[in-house]
Design a protein around this motif. Structure first.
Motif, short mmCIF file in Angstrom:
data_model
loop_
_atom_site.label_atom_id
_atom_site.label_comp_id
_atom_site.label_asym_id
_atom_site.label_seq_id
_atom_site.Cartn_x
_atom_site.Cartn_y
_atom_site.Cartn_z
N ILE A 350 24.50 17.71 -99.46
CA ILE A 350 23.72 17.41 -100.67
C ILE A 350 24.03 18.43 -101.76
O ILE A 350 24.22 18.07 -102.94
CB ILE A 350 22.22 17.40 -100.33
CG1 ILE A 350 21.89 16.19 -99.46
CG2 ILE A 350 21.38 17.38 -101.61
CD1 ILE A 350 20.50 16.21 -98.87
N GLY A 351 24.13 19.70 -101.39
CA GLY A 351 24.47 20.73 -102.36
C GLY A 351 25.83 20.51 -102.99
O GLY A 351 26.00 20.67 -104.21
N GLN A 352 26.82 20.13 -102.18
CA GLN A 352 28.16 19.88 -102.72
C GLN A 352 28.17 18.66 -103.63
O GLN A 352 28.84 18.65 -104.67
CB GLN A 352 29.16 19.70 -101.58
CG GLN A 352 29.46 20.96 -100.78
CD GLN A 352 30.22 22.02 -101.59
OE1 GLN A 352 30.62 21.79 -102.73
NE2 GLN A 352 30.41 23.19 -100.99
N VAL A 353 27.42 17.62 -103.27
CA VAL A 353 27.35 16.44 -104.14
C VAL A 353 26.72 16.81 -105.48
O VAL A 353 27.21 16.42 -106.54
CB VAL A 353 26.55 15.31 -103.45
CG1 VAL A 353 26.26 14.18 -104.43
CG2 VAL A 353 27.32 14.78 -102.24
N LEU A 354 25.64 17.59 -105.45
CA LEU A 354 25.00 18.01 -106.69
C LEU A 354 25.94 18.88 -107.53
O LEU A 354 26.02 18.74 -108.75
CB LEU A 354 23.71 18.77 -106.38
CG LEU A 354 22.53 17.92 -105.90
CD1 LEU A 354 21.39 18.81 -105.43
CD2 LEU A 354 22.05 16.99 -107.01
N THR A 355 26.66 19.79 -106.86
CA THR A 355 27.65 20.61 -107.57
C THR A 355 28.64 19.74 -108.31
O THR A 355 28.94 19.95 -109.49
CB THR A 355 28.39 21.52 -106.59
OG1 THR A 355 27.48 22.51 -106.09
CG2 THR A 355 29.56 22.23 -107.26
N ASP A 356 29.18 18.74 -107.62
CA ASP A 356 30.20 17.89 -108.23
C ASP A 356 29.63 17.03 -109.34
O ASP A 356 30.28 16.81 -110.38
CB ASP A 356 30.87 17.04 -107.16
CG ASP A 356 31.77 17.86 -106.24
OD1 ASP A 356 31.88 19.07 -106.47
OD2 ASP A 356 32.36 17.28 -105.32
N LEU A 357 28.42 16.54 -109.16
CA LEU A 357 27.80 15.73 -110.21
C LEU A 357 27.59 16.54 -111.49
O LEU A 357 27.84 16.04 -112.60
CB LEU A 357 26.45 15.19 -109.73
CG LEU A 357 26.47 14.01 -108.77
CD1 LEU A 357 25.06 13.73 -108.26
CD2 LEU A 357 27.03 12.76 -109.44
N VAL A 358 27.15 17.78 -111.33
CA VAL A 358 26.76 18.58 -112.49
C VAL A 358 27.96 19.21 -113.19
O VAL A 358 28.04 19.19 -114.42
CB VAL A 358 25.76 19.67 -112.07
CG1 VAL A 358 25.44 20.61 -113.24
CG2 VAL A 358 24.47 19.03 -111.57
#
Length: 471
Positions: A350-358
């Motif tokens: 989840i943290g990596q997905v959020l990193t990539d989205l932002v």
């Protein structure tokens, strides 16, 4: 130590000279934003008589220290006073036509200052660059959306700091045609916003965006923090009402609203928004056509600064399902990220997905679309502190060649590799001086410079995961 004097357009300033490096601190580029100048665009600074002492940092924009665990990792330097809109200059004693680097600090657009010790410009001046850092208005004072005030006041401050640098930097031995702006996190967003403006591009030779969000918020979203503060204080959400409230009370109200924020459930943050004067186009779109060389990149594990390992351990596949629904993520994203990070927990995915989205996916999208020289990097060295790995903001101590600084040690520990700092700092200076940081432009084979214990150029990391997120 001696006290050299430089005559700026508004008056003379007296700095300090030590071991061949001169520094001039808290030079005003605009009038103090007090009284009727609160919630208004910056006004040019009035001329002064005599010699103004420029040996100590100026006041910081109203703010509070970082709370909780993140406050143990990120330093807060708060200096009281009204003369917020100032710049600081470091120069080699014999500078003449040197490249110029103008730094904008991060802090989510509501914290931070150029006075943080890690941002000392001495290593840049030591290596031949004229280094400038700028303060700008933050939080409610700088990014409130109010019906009777300009939008993006903090961005207008940053633009004025850039104009001041262009007009005055030759007096400090810098070349006004060789200005590179750079910043990290919210500072990277400020850089992107300045680069998005066609009227400012003639002042820019290059730009470096470190982990910077690249999207402007909708007006409705950008208005929420000020509206929430007004509701908390029981006043109208107007500049007229806010001017009657002391700045620190606005800060305190904001702190009360964000006290229980988490990574997944956070209070709305301050954002820039589209505005005909201060930000006429979304940076994510405008940067594609901007004919200015750019270095842009992210850290492998940005998200690990944003919350504690224990908080990520509590997240589950069910949390991801809620995130996917809220963000309208395509099918296949979970599987793609599981393949990219096979040992990761659900919270880490989840943290990596959020990193990539932002930050990461927008950066790659811009790099792919640009025709001007664009150089992509990833900072991957893992810090041993608190299992941060390559977290958000970790690279700053390396960029500034400041691994011995207390703030850098707090995040990187005492054994961070000096060779990596020497390499990264040198690449940033090389880009400012030549327009080429020393690795291939992204369009030439889509190579990315990966900064780690061993630095090398690689194909875009985790390209399949990014592709799944985009689709």
């Amino acid at each position: 130590m001696s006290h050299p004097v430089v005559h700026t357009e508004a008056g003379a300033v007296s700095g300090t000279r030590t071991e061949g490096i001169e520094r001039y601190l808290a030079i005003p580029y605009a009038e103090p934003p007090v009284g009727s100048r609160r919630f208004a665009l910056p006004e040019p600074v009035a001329e002064w008589e005599g010699v103004r002492e420029a040996t100590g940092f100026g006041p910081t924009s109203p703010q509070s220290p970082y709370p909780g665990e993140i406050g143990k990792l990120l330093p807060s330097t708060i200096i009281p006073g009204d003369d917020i809109l100032t710049v600081n200059v470091w120069r080699p004693e014999q500078a003449d036509g040197a490249a110029v680097m103008l730094w904008f600090h991060g802090g989510a657009l509501e914290r931070g200052t150029a006075a943080i010790s890690t941002y000392d410009g001495t290593p840049f001046a030591r290596d031949g660059v004229v280094f400038v850092s700028a303060n700008y208005r933050l939080g409610a004072e700088g990014f409130s959306v109010l019906p009777d005030a300009p939008r993006n006041i903090g961005l207008a401050d940053a633009a004025e700091a850039l104009r001041w640098t262009h007009r005055n930097i030759a007096r400090f031995g810098g070349d006004p045609s060789r200005i590179t702006i750079f910043g990290e996190s919210a500072g990277g967003a400020v850089v992107a916003a300045l680069l998005a403006r066609e009227d400012l591009r003639p002042f820019l030779a290059g730009a470096i965006i470190e982990s910077g969000p690249l999207d402007a918020a909708t007006t409705e979203r950008a208005a929420r923090p000020a509206r929430d503060i007004a509701r908390r204080l029981g006043v109208p959400a107007t500049a007229e009402a806010f001017r009657r409230i002391p700045p620190q009370r606005l800060v305190a109200a904001r702190d009360e609203l964000t006290a229980n924020s988490t990574l997944i459930k956070a209070a709305p943050g301050f954002n820039a928004t589209i505005d005909p004067t201060t930000l006429p186009e979304n940076p994510r779109r405008a940067l594609i056509g901007a004919d200015v060389p750019v270095v842009i990149g992210t850290n492998t594990d940005e998200y690990r600064l944003w919350d504690t390992p224990a908080a990520f351990a509590k997240l589950s596949r069910g949390t991801y399902a809620l995130l996917a629904l809220a963000k309208r993520l395509p099918r296949g994203v979970w599987r793609a990220y599981r393949e990219a990070f096979p040992a990761a927990s659900p919270g880490e995915i989840i943290g990596q997905v959020l990193t990539d989205l932002v930050v990461r996916q927008p950066a790659v999208e811009i790099a792919r679309g640009r025709t001007a020289p664009t150089f992509v990097y990833e900072f991957a060295w893992p810090s041993p502190v608190r299992d941060l790995r390559a977290a958000h903001a970790l690279e700053i101590g390396f960029v500034f060649d400041a691994l011995g600084d207390e703030g850098a040690v707090t995040m990187a520990g005492t054994d961070a590799p000096q060779e990596l700092a020497t390499r990264m700092h040198g690449d940033w200076i090389r880009f400012a001086e030549t327009g080429d940081p020393g690795w291939p432009a992204f369009r030439d084979g889509s190579l990315v410079r990966r900064y780690d214990s061993v630095t090398h150029d690689v194909a875009l990391p985790r390209a399949a995961a990014l592709a799944a997120l985009t689709h």
